[in-house]
Design a protein around this motif. Structure first.
Motif, PDB file in Angstrom:
ATOM      1  N   ASP A  99      -6.036 -45.229  86.788  1.00 44.41           N
ATOM      2  CA  ASP A  99      -7.108 -45.261  85.868  1.00 44.41           C
ATOM      3  C   ASP A  99      -8.456 -45.585  86.783  1.00 44.41           C
ATOM      4  O   ASP A  99      -9.409 -45.553  85.984  1.00 44.41           O
ATOM      5  CB  ASP A  99      -6.373 -46.382  84.390  1.00 44.41           C
ATOM      6  N   ALA A 100      -8.058 -46.138  88.036  1.00 41.82           N
ATOM      7  CA  ALA A 100      -8.881 -46.212  88.719  1.00 41.82           C
ATOM      8  C   ALA A 100      -8.725 -46.071  90.498  1.00 41.82           C
ATOM      9  O   ALA A 100      -7.454 -46.291  90.094  1.00 41.82           O
ATOM     10  CB  ALA A 100      -9.891 -47.918  88.373  1.00 41.82           C
ATOM     11  N   ILE A 101     -10.099 -46.440  90.620  1.00 37.66           N
ATOM     12  CA  ILE A 101      -9.833 -45.657  92.168  1.00 37.66           C
ATOM     13  C   ILE A 101     -10.546 -47.291  92.697  1.00 37.66           C
ATOM     14  O   ILE A 101     -11.616 -47.644  92.125  1.00 37.66           O
ATOM     15  CB  ILE A 101     -10.548 -45.109  93.058  1.00 37.66           C
ATOM     16  N   LEU A 102      -9.526 -48.500  93.835  1.00 37.29           N
ATOM     17  CA  LEU A 102      -9.881 -49.521  94.625  1.00 37.29           C
ATOM     18  C   LEU A 102     -10.720 -49.719  95.574  1.00 37.29           C
ATOM     19  O   LEU A 102      -9.891 -49.168  96.269  1.00 37.29           O
ATOM     20  CB  LEU A 102      -9.627 -50.352  94.371  1.00 37.29           C
ATOM     21  N   ALA A 103     -11.464 -49.089  96.112  1.00 36.86           N
ATOM     22  CA  ALA A 103     -12.492 -49.543  98.362  1.00 36.86           C
ATOM     23  C   ALA A 103     -12.708 -51.027  98.259  1.00 36.86           C
ATOM     24  O   ALA A 103     -13.155 -51.450  97.652  1.00 36.86           O
ATOM     25  CB  ALA A 103     -13.625 -48.487  97.592  1.00 36.86           C
ATOM     26  N   LEU A 104     -11.816 -50.706  98.518  1.00 35.23           N
ATOM     27  CA  LEU A 104     -11.486 -52.554  99.458  1.00 35.23           C
ATOM     28  C   LEU A 104     -12.235 -52.811 100.946  1.00 35.23           C
ATOM     29  O   LEU A 104     -12.211 -52.178 101.114  1.00 35.23           O
ATOM     30  CB  LEU A 104      -9.779 -52.440  99.805  1.00 35.23           C
ATOM     31  N   GLY A 105     -13.311 -53.408 100.410  1.00 36.35           N
ATOM     32  CA  GLY A 105     -14.170 -53.975 101.585  1.00 36.35           C
ATOM     33  C   GLY A 105     -14.186 -54.020 102.343  1.00 36.35           C
ATOM     34  O   GLY A 105     -13.125 -54.864 102.299  1.00 36.35           O
ATOM     35  N   CYS A 106     -14.795 -53.662 103.997  1.00 38.48           N
ATOM     36  CA  CYS A 106     -14.013 -53.718 104.965  1.00 38.48           C
ATOM     37  C   CYS A 106     -15.656 -54.086 106.003  1.00 38.48           C
ATOM     38  O   CYS A 106     -16.955 -53.359 104.990  1.00 38.48           O
ATOM     39  CB  CYS A 106     -13.275 -53.354 105.193  1.00 38.48           C
ATOM     40  N   ALA A 150     -15.024 -46.262 101.352  1.00 35.32           N
ATOM     41  CA  ALA A 150     -15.936 -45.686 100.295  1.00 35.32           C
ATOM     42  C   ALA A 150     -15.329 -44.094 100.250  1.00 35.32           C
ATOM     43  O   ALA A 150     -16.047 -43.851  99.491  1.00 35.32           O
ATOM     44  CB  ALA A 150     -17.198 -46.259 100.642  1.00 35.32           C
ATOM     45  N   ALA A 151     -16.058 -43.483 101.822  1.00 35.16           N
ATOM     46  CA  ALA A 151     -16.423 -42.129 101.995  1.00 35.16           C
ATOM     47  C   ALA A 151     -14.761 -41.254 101.365  1.00 35.16           C
ATOM     48  O   ALA A 151     -15.294 -40.604 100.934  1.00 35.16           O
ATOM     49  CB  ALA A 151     -17.034 -41.473 103.097  1.00 35.16           C
ATOM     50  N   VAL A 172     -14.306 -48.859  91.580  1.00 29.83           N
ATOM     51  CA  VAL A 172     -14.629 -49.854  92.185  1.00 29.83           C
ATOM     52  C   VAL A 172     -14.655 -49.763  93.707  1.00 29.83           C
ATOM     53  O   VAL A 172     -13.686 -49.743  94.110  1.00 29.83           O
ATOM     54  CB  VAL A 172     -12.959 -50.494  91.245  1.00 29.83           C
ATOM     55  N   VAL A 173     -15.779 -50.653  93.826  1.00 26.33           N
ATOM     56  CA  VAL A 173     -16.184 -51.048  95.611  1.00 26.33           C
ATOM     57  C   VAL A 173     -16.019 -52.608  95.354  1.00 26.33           C
ATOM     58  O   VAL A 173     -16.923 -53.181  94.003  1.00 26.33           O
ATOM     59  CB  VAL A 173     -17.233 -50.394  95.576  1.00 26.33           C
ATOM     60  N   THR A 174     -15.370 -53.369  95.735  1.00 28.04           N
ATOM     61  CA  THR A 174     -15.215 -54.986  95.735  1.00 28.04           C
ATOM     62  C   THR A 174     -15.334 -55.661  97.211  1.00 28.04           C
ATOM     63  O   THR A 174     -15.026 -55.146  98.477  1.00 28.04           O
ATOM     64  CB  THR A 174     -14.040 -54.817  95.953  1.00 28.04           C
ATOM     65  N   GLU A 184     -20.277 -55.663 101.041  1.00 26.03           N
ATOM     66  CA  GLU A 184     -19.011 -54.873 101.183  1.00 26.03           C
ATOM     67  C   GLU A 184     -19.509 -53.810 100.124  1.00 26.03           C
ATOM     68  O   GLU A 184     -20.009 -53.048 100.190  1.00 26.03           O
ATOM     69  CB  GLU A 184     -17.924 -55.045 101.974  1.00 26.03           C
ATOM     70  N   ALA A 185     -19.177 -54.497  98.841  1.00 25.58           N
ATOM     71  CA  ALA A 185     -19.182 -53.606  97.651  1.00 25.58           C
ATOM     72  C   ALA A 185     -20.769 -53.066  97.080  1.00 25.58           C
ATOM     73  O   ALA A 185     -21.058 -51.947  97.123  1.00 25.58           O
ATOM     74  CB  ALA A 185     -19.298 -54.553  96.458  1.00 25.58           C
TER      75      ALA A 185
END
Length: 230
Positions: A45-52, A58-59, A74-76, A90-91
């Protein structure tokens, strides 16, 4: 460390701590092999890109979106221990990278408050509440963060079918370079957290094999303890 990672460019906290010898590198590979945990991808349902600090995350999330593994990215992330000096969250940085890699605005959601992995999950859960009934999700993280990301998501957001993904990079491609010592220090801290955070109820238990724990202890004894919880 790659063009995508350099794109952030405004991280004043990045620094090198000296050369890494062969023994430390051998031990670090043992830790790496345990911490990297990914599974076969399936539609979500979604992709969560965990900030760092590593914008290759992200790419890679953008690549998964283009491959139609999920309709939303979702960038978090706010600012964490390595990104505290960034002028953007980061987001925001991750969103810019995702756009540069062709993800349209309508497929992007930003969560800009999280300062650690647990908050990446809990804050995203609040963000999506009422917007999206998440039943399956792809967690995109640095390779050595995939196991801990899964353990955290399964505890903090149960009932979702979680899969972990990461940029396709082995230890040599990811770890060696000017910041290799810092990279090993971060891995050492993450392996310790697999035990400590499970005990504290922050993530589901995932036992650490004896060989990986022995490598952790030797690396700590060698001084790679910058991010160890005291």
């Amino acid at each position: 460390m790659g063009a995508d990672m350099r794109a952030a460019g405004d991280n004043g906290a990045v620094e090198s701590h000296g050369a890494v010898d062969a023994r430390a590198r051998e031990l670090a590979r043992v830790v790496w092999d345990h911490l990297v945990l990914t599974g076969p991808l399936s539609k979500a349902d979604a992709i969560l890109a965990l900030g760092c600090h590593d914008t290759r995350v992200a790419a890679h999330a953008a690549r998964l979106w283009h491959a139609r593994w999920a309709p939303v990215v979702v960038v978090t992330g706010g600012r964490g221990k390595i990104t505290s000096a960034w002028t953007e969250t980061e987001a925001q940085v991750f969103a810019r990278v995702a756009r540069e890699h062709g993800v349209p605005e309508g497929a992007l959601l930003l969560e800009e408050t999280a300062t650690n992995t647990g908050e990446n999950i809990t804050a995203t859960r609040r963000l999506l509440d009422g917007r999206l009934d998440l039943r399956s999700g792809i967690l995109v993280a640095k390779p050595y963060m995939t196991r801990r990301a899964l353990a955290t998501a399964r505890k903090q957001w149960p009932g979702v079918d979680w899969i972990a993904a990461c940029p396709d990079l082995g230890y040599e491609a990811y770890g060696t370079g000017d910041d290799e010592r810092r990279f090993i220090e971060l891995m050492v801290g993450d392996l310790q957290r697999m035990e400590v955070y499970a005990e504290r109820g922050f993530q589901v238990p995932m036992p650490v094999p004896a060989a990986a724990w022995a490598a952790y202890e030797e690396l700590v004894a060698l001084g790679y303890d910058r991010h160890v919880i005291r």
